[in-house]
Design an enzyme around this catalytic site. Structure first.
Site, PDB file in Angstrom:
ATOM      1  CB  SER A   1      -0.815  -0.015   1.092  1.00 41.67           C
ATOM      2  OG  SER A   1      -1.329   1.298   1.594  1.00 41.67           O
TER       3      SER A   1
ATOM      4  CG  HIS B   1      -3.904  -1.443  -1.404  1.00 47.46           C
ATOM      5  ND1 HIS B   1      -4.707  -2.365  -1.950  1.00 47.46           N
ATOM      6  CD2 HIS B   1      -4.255  -0.793  -0.642  1.00 47.46           C
ATOM      7  CE1 HIS B   1      -5.786  -2.026  -1.147  1.00 47.46           C
ATOM      8  NE2 HIS B   1      -5.374  -1.106  -0.432  1.00 47.46           N
TER       9      HIS B   1
ATOM     10  CG  ASP C   1      -4.886   2.325   0.732  1.00 49.41           C
ATOM     11  OD1 ASP C   1      -5.791   1.600   0.738  1.00 49.41           O
ATOM     12  OD2 ASP C   1      -3.757   1.918   1.227  1.00 49.41           O
TER      13      ASP C   1
ATOM     14  CG  MET D   1      -8.346   7.036   2.211  1.00 46.07           C
ATOM     15  SD  MET D   1      -7.648   7.175   3.897  1.00 46.07           S
ATOM     16  CE  MET D   1      -6.937   5.406   3.946  1.00 46.07           C
TER      17      MET D   1
ATOM     18  CG  HIS E   1      -9.338   0.045  -0.597  1.00 47.61           C
ATOM     19  ND1 HIS E   1      -8.585  -0.339   0.450  1.00 47.61           N
ATOM     20  CD2 HIS E   1     -10.608  -0.071  -0.246  1.00 47.61           C
ATOM     21  CE1 HIS E   1      -9.418  -0.402   1.585  1.00 47.61           C
ATOM     22  NE2 HIS E   1     -10.816  -0.247   0.961  1.00 47.61           N
TER      23      HIS E   1
ATOM     24  CG  MET F   1     -11.047   2.992   1.967  1.00 47.33           C
ATOM     25  SD  MET F   1      -9.557   3.125   2.846  1.00 47.33           S
ATOM     26  CE  MET F   1      -8.461   3.373   1.537  1.00 47.33           C
TER      27      MET F   1
ATOM     28  CG  MET G   1     -11.621  -2.582   5.387  1.00 43.42           C
ATOM     29  SD  MET G   1      -9.869  -2.192   4.418  1.00 43.42           S
ATOM     30  CE  MET G   1      -9.036  -1.436   5.892  1.00 43.42           C
TER      31      MET G   1
ATOM     32  CG  PHE H   1      -5.532   7.199   9.715  1.00 43.80           C
ATOM     33  CD1 PHE H   1      -5.059   8.463   9.261  1.00 43.80           C
ATOM     34  CD2 PHE H   1      -6.763   7.271  10.142  1.00 43.80           C
ATOM     35  CE1 PHE H   1      -5.842   9.781   9.259  1.00 43.80           C
ATOM     36  CE2 PHE H   1      -7.631   8.314  10.147  1.00 43.80           C
ATOM     37  CZ  PHE H   1      -7.177   9.660   9.964  1.00 43.80           C
TER      38      PHE H   1
ATOM     39  CG  ASP I   1      -6.111  -2.790   3.262  1.00 45.14           C
ATOM     40  OD1 ASP I   1      -5.179  -2.560   3.956  1.00 45.14           O
ATOM     41  OD2 ASP I   1      -6.797  -2.034   2.367  1.00 45.14           O
TER      42      ASP I   1
END
Ligand code: DX5
Ligand code: ZN
Length: 216
Positions: free
Chosen positions: A11, A36, A38, A40, A69, A71, A142, A148, A175
């Site tokens: 990640s 990966h 992330d 957000m 991913h 989020m 998750m 975070f 994850d």
């Protein structure tokens, strides 16, 4: 069931963003299978990170699949942008999707040869997924509350992995808080894809760190 090959997805949330290309190349050289990313939005989770522009830039700099991913509260609104940025796999959260939205997302991803993942937060029960399972290529469970990097692994995910593996034969990705200590637990219960952020990017020897994760 035949044991699946273990895949490691570093990640980049824990990478040094000022030298992202170097970080991604270093992960690739160390034996990563996917990268990966992330995403957000400051709404679904209390943090803001990466958008489609970064995915697009990364796409030119690595041959590895980009495991994106999301989020975010409105995955449909941003889906086209993440597809055209070059995502290989897009994971959305079940908490913000109805079954009919998942069907719409799946149709669009399939038309663009992008794989679909569906993620569950630690507090969301597996049953939220039952009607969606046939549609998805991957389930991302998750093992921390999203938002975070560097959090502690929540062992409550273990029975969830085990129960999911009984009814789902495709990819199960875990994850949050993955280290050489927690990886064996998730693998032996049926996970085959490991996201690793802080463990990997903080490791002095990243190649050795990935090897340790894969050897479970
Ligand atoms: C958390 C993210 C994770 C995170 C994992 O919200 O989805 O991918 O970067 O970081 P570590 O491996 O440090 O827990
Ligand atoms: Zn993630």
């Amino acid at each position: 069931m035949k044991r699946k090959k273990i895949l490691v997805a570093p990640s980049i949330l824990s990478a040094d963003f000022s030298r992202l290309e170097k970080e991604v190349k270093s992960a690739e050289k160390a034996g990563a299978d996917l990268i990966h990313v992330d995403v957000m939005d400051g709404h679904f989770v209390p943090n803001i990170t990466i958008g489609p522009a970064v995915v697009k830039s990364l796409r030119k700099r690595t041959a590895l699949p980009l495991d994106v991913h999301l989020m975010i509260s409105d995955p449909w609104f941003f889906l086209d942008d993440f597809i055209s940025a070059g995502s290989s796999l897009i994971t959305v959260h079940a908490e913000v999707c109805t079954l009919s939205l998942i069907k719409k997302i799946k149709a669009k991803l399939t038309a663009n040869k992008v794989r679909l993942g569906i993620s569950l937060n630690p507090g969301t029960p597996l049953k939220k997924l039952y009607k969606m399972l046939d549609l998805t290529d991957l389930v991302l469970l998750m093992s921390v509350n999203p938002g975070f990097g560097g959090q502690i692994f929540m062992p409550a995910v273990i029975p969830k992995i085990k129960a999911l593996r009984k009814i789902f034969s495709r990819d199960i990705e875990i994850d949050g808080g993955i280290t050489d200590k927690t990886a064996p637990l998730v693998i032996e219960n049926g996970a085959n894809m490991l996201v690793a952020g802080s463990y990997l990017f903080r490791a002095k020897n990243r190649e050795q760190a990935i090897r340790k994760l894969k050897n479970g």
